[in-house]
Scaffold this motif. Structure first.
Motif, PDB file in Angstrom:
ATOM      1  N   VAL A   1       0.817  -1.220   0.000  1.00  0.00           N
ATOM      2  CA  VAL A   1       0.000   0.000   0.000  1.00  0.00           C
ATOM      3  C   VAL A   1       0.851   1.271   0.000  1.00  0.00           C
ATOM      4  CG1 VAL A   1      -1.972  -1.126   1.070  1.00  0.00           C
ATOM      5  CG2 VAL A   1      -0.222  -0.075   2.526  1.00  0.00           C
ATOM      6  N   SER A   2       2.147   1.129   0.273  1.00  0.00           N
ATOM      7  CA  SER A   2       3.049   2.270   0.211  1.00  0.00           C
ATOM      8  C   SER A   2       4.451   1.758  -0.058  1.00  0.00           C
ATOM      9  CB  SER A   2       3.014   3.050   1.533  1.00  0.00           C
ATOM     10  OG  SER A   2       3.843   4.196   1.472  1.00  0.00           O
ATOM     11  N   ALA A   3       5.184   2.497  -0.923  1.00  0.00           N
ATOM     12  CA  ALA A   3       6.543   2.072  -1.290  1.00  0.00           C
ATOM     13  C   ALA A   3       7.406   3.301  -1.558  1.00  0.00           C
ATOM     14  CB  ALA A   3       6.507   1.157  -2.507  1.00  0.00           C
ATOM     15  N   ASN A   4       7.436   4.196  -0.604  1.00  0.00           N
ATOM     16  CA  ASN A   4       8.150   5.458  -0.789  1.00  0.00           C
ATOM     17  C   ASN A   4       9.598   5.431  -0.321  1.00  0.00           C
ATOM     18  OD1 ASN A   4       5.852   6.621  -1.860  1.00  0.00           O
ATOM     19  ND2 ASN A   4       5.129   7.396   0.126  1.00  0.00           N
ATOM     20  N   ARG A   5      10.042   4.314   0.199  1.00  0.00           N
ATOM     21  CA  ARG A   5      11.413   4.205   0.706  1.00  0.00           C
ATOM     22  C   ARG A   5      12.124   3.068  -0.018  1.00  0.00           C
ATOM     23  NH1 ARG A   5       7.732   5.473   4.263  1.00  0.00           N
ATOM     24  NH2 ARG A   5       8.073   7.211   5.720  1.00  0.00           N
ATOM     25  N   GLU A   6      13.342   3.304  -0.398  1.00  0.00           N
ATOM     26  CA  GLU A   6      14.098   2.294  -1.134  1.00  0.00           C
ATOM     27  C   GLU A   6      14.305   1.048  -0.266  1.00  0.00           C
ATOM     28  OE1 GLU A   6      18.469   1.708  -3.273  1.00  0.00           O
ATOM     29  OE2 GLU A   6      17.700   3.737  -2.909  1.00  0.00           O
ATOM     30  N   GLY A   7      13.942  -0.098  -0.831  1.00  0.00           N
ATOM     31  CA  GLY A   7      14.147  -1.351  -0.126  1.00  0.00           C
ATOM     32  C   GLY A   7      13.207  -1.567   1.043  1.00  0.00           C
ATOM     33  N   PHE A   8      12.121  -0.811   1.089  1.00  0.00           N
ATOM     34  CA  PHE A   8      11.184  -0.950   2.197  1.00  0.00           C
ATOM     35  C   PHE A   8       9.780  -0.630   1.712  1.00  0.00           C
ATOM     36  CE2 PHE A   8       9.121   0.426   6.208  1.00  0.00           C
ATOM     37  CZ  PHE A   8       9.384  -0.693   6.986  1.00  0.00           C
ATOM     38  N   ALA A   9       8.853  -1.572   1.921  1.00  0.00           N
ATOM     39  CA  ALA A   9       7.479  -1.382   1.482  1.00  0.00           C
ATOM     40  C   ALA A   9       6.523  -1.695   2.620  1.00  0.00           C
ATOM     41  CB  ALA A   9       7.177  -2.285   0.289  1.00  0.00           C
ATOM     42  N   ILE A  10       5.350  -1.100   2.567  1.00  0.00           N
ATOM     43  CA  ILE A  10       4.324  -1.314   3.575  1.00  0.00           C
ATOM     44  C   ILE A  10       3.203  -2.153   2.966  1.00  0.00           C
ATOM     45  CG2 ILE A  10       2.656  -0.233   5.118  1.00  0.00           C
ATOM     46  CD1 ILE A  10       5.567   0.283   5.856  1.00  0.00           C
ATOM     47  N   VAL A  11       2.857  -3.251   3.661  1.00  0.00           N
ATOM     48  CA  VAL A  11       1.741  -4.097   3.239  1.00  0.00           C
ATOM     49  C   VAL A  11       0.585  -3.941   4.226  1.00  0.00           C
ATOM     50  CG1 VAL A  11       3.223  -5.771   2.071  1.00  0.00           C
ATOM     51  CG2 VAL A  11       2.647  -6.105   4.498  1.00  0.00           C
ATOM     52  N   ASN A  12      -0.598  -4.320   3.760  1.00  0.00           N
ATOM     53  CA  ASN A  12      -1.812  -4.096   4.554  1.00  0.00           C
ATOM     54  C   ASN A  12      -2.125  -5.272   5.478  1.00  0.00           C
ATOM     55  OD1 ASN A  12      -2.442  -5.802   2.440  1.00  0.00           O
ATOM     56  ND2 ASN A  12      -4.490  -4.953   2.100  1.00  0.00           N
ATOM     57  N   ALA A  13      -1.146  -5.696   6.234  1.00  0.00           N
ATOM     58  CA  ALA A  13      -1.337  -6.798   7.175  1.00  0.00           C
ATOM     59  C   ALA A  13      -0.428  -6.596   8.379  1.00  0.00           C
ATOM     60  CB  ALA A  13      -1.036  -8.143   6.515  1.00  0.00           C
ATOM     61  N   GLY A  14      -1.054  -6.395   9.538  1.00  0.00           N
ATOM     62  CA  GLY A  14      -0.300  -6.184  10.762  1.00  0.00           C
ATOM     63  C   GLY A  14      -0.753  -7.112  11.861  1.00  0.00           C
ATOM     64  N   TYR A  15      -0.936  -6.573  13.059  1.00  0.00           N
ATOM     65  CA  TYR A  15      -1.304  -7.399  14.207  1.00  0.00           C
ATOM     66  C   TYR A  15      -2.604  -8.169  13.990  1.00  0.00           C
ATOM     67  CZ  TYR A  15       2.242  -5.125  17.119  1.00  0.00           C
ATOM     68  OH  TYR A  15       3.430  -4.680  17.641  1.00  0.00           O
ATOM     69  N   LYS A  16      -3.542  -7.592  13.235  1.00  0.00           N
ATOM     70  CA  LYS A  16      -4.838  -8.237  13.011  1.00  0.00           C
ATOM     71  C   LYS A  16      -4.784  -9.342  11.968  1.00  0.00           C
ATOM     72  CE  LYS A  16      -7.584  -4.165  14.242  1.00  0.00           C
ATOM     73  NZ  LYS A  16      -8.550  -3.159  13.728  1.00  0.00           N
ATOM     74  N   SER A  17      -3.639  -9.526  11.324  1.00  0.00           N
ATOM     75  CA  SER A  17      -3.533 -10.493  10.237  1.00  0.00           C
ATOM     76  C   SER A  17      -2.625 -11.676  10.547  1.00  0.00           C
ATOM     77  CB  SER A  17      -3.017  -9.794   8.967  1.00  0.00           C
ATOM     78  OG  SER A  17      -3.908  -8.774   8.568  1.00  0.00           O
TER      79      SER A  17
END
Length: 383
Positions: free
Chosen positions: A286-302
């Motif tokens: 859902v976000s990829a604004n940093r080199e080598g680091f991306a955010i996915v939509n799955a955290g503690y609830k997943s």
């Protein structure tokens, strides 16, 4: 395809049968690879037949009528449930020969248990306390149908179970003496040994506890209380449990799915596991604004978090690692010189601990290759 009412299938139902539908799912989604699941079930069934032991798979993780049906069709003698609610859910789906592996003690829950016993063929329940046995006998007397009880013997877990040979024998004698109960056997489950990393150490630890079970069985036999059923063991000791000659059945639960915790141990003496990963959580970047680091939509609830972080299963991301970043989000660190994640990309994870992760989802999204072929409910979720 298993028939379920359309409304119960959720927002991904439209992708069933669509080639490439696996990558188009609304996420996060719990994925079940049916090819791997079927091989795992068949592998355990063949092993049990070869070594001459029954399998009563534990459903505390699967919580699924459909998976239980497949296990029984492959030869399972019955199904284990950790809770009364799980047993009610599976019985409603037509699954018989259920063993509830934890005590049921409160009056309102005993009422539910007795109601279930009136309609569920082959139901059994563990007990470890004489007062509880008296309460169960009284309730069974009022209902007019005997209840089958299994004496639980603690083999080092320190949780439930009788704590000595004498205590176990006294409970067995009490059950056998009741007109309203049936003495079905003994449970001796060493769940705390299942993830010991080295196979030799796990085997030695299990052997020590099986020696204790053997001593109990000798004592029971001498007292004319020899049990017809001795149940215990698990996925991590599937090839060890038959060696002791004490168990009549194994309560393996995670083998249909496998998870990171099991795949990181030496499952056999040679190290290799005969079971493959079948359970994944699919997420979206859902976000990829940093080199080598991306955010996915799955955290503690997943993901269940007590077993450590999940592992990236696909796509191939050299050096990738995951960290929790809130209820709905997780971060994926990877080598940007070898791969790149963009928003909308799909990332699938191997679960760290399958049982509590499954309990976070309403549905299994069943796939073969890149196609979503069915959606099954997690029938006993939250129960």
């Amino acid at each position: 395809m298993v028939e379920h009412h359309k409304a119960t299938l959720g927002p991904n139902a439209t992708f069933i049968g669509v080639k490439g539908g696996r990558k188009r799912l609304n996420t996060p989604a719990l994925l079940l690879d049916l090819d791997a699941l079927e091989r795992n079930i068949a592998t355990m069934a063949a092993h049990a037949k070869k070594v001459g032991i029954h399998v009563r798979p534990h459903s505390k993780g699967a919580k699924s009528v459909e998976i239980a049906r497949r296990q029984v069709a492959a030869g399972a003698i019955g199904i284990c449930c950790a809770t009364l609610g799980e047993a009610e859910a599976l019985a409603s789906g037509g699954i018989a020969n259920l063993l509830i592996t934890s005590p049921v003690v409160t009056p309102v829950m005993i009422d539910r248990l007795i109601a279930l016993n009136l309609k569920s063929q082959g139901l059994m329940l563990v007990a470890d306390n004489p007062a509880n046995v008296d309460a169960l006998a009284a309730a069974s007397a009022n209902a007019g149908r005997r209840l089958s009880l299994v004496v639980e013997f603690d083999v080092g877990q320190g949780r439930t179970g009788t704590t000595s040979v004498e205590m176990a024998a006294a409970l067995a004698r009490q059950i056998k003496a009741s007109l309203h109960l049936h003495y079905a056997g003994v449970q001796a489950y060493y769940g705390h040994l299942q993830h010991i990393p080295a196979h030799a150490e796990r085997k030695a630890a299990a052997a020590a506890q099986m020696d204790r079970v053997r001593a109990l069985l000798d004592h029971l036999k001498a007292a004319d209380l020899a049990p017809a059923l001795v149940t215990g063991g698990g996925t991590g000791t599937f090839d060890i449990d038959p060696d002791g000659g004490v168990y009549t059945e194994v309560q393996a639960g995670s083998y249909p799915f496998m998870d990171r915790e099991y795949l990181e141990i030496a499952m056999t003496a040679g190290g290799a596991s005969p079971f493959a990963a079948a359970l994944f959580v699919q997420t979206s970047v859902v976000s990829a604004n940093r080199e080598g680091f991306a955010i996915v939509n799955a955290g503690y609830k997943s993901f269940a978090t007590e077993g450590g972080p999940p592992v990236v299963a696909s796509p191939e991301l050299p050096g990738a690692s995951y960290r929790l970043m809130g209820d709905e989000h997780g971060g994926v660190q990877y080598d940007a010189q070898k791969a790149e994640l963009r928003i909308g990309d799909v990332v699938e994870f191997l679960t760290p601990h399958c049982d509590p992760t499954i309990n976070l989802y309403d549905r299994y999204h069943c796939v073969r290759g890149d196609t979503l072929v069915d959606i099954w409910p997690v029938d006993a979720r939250g129960r």
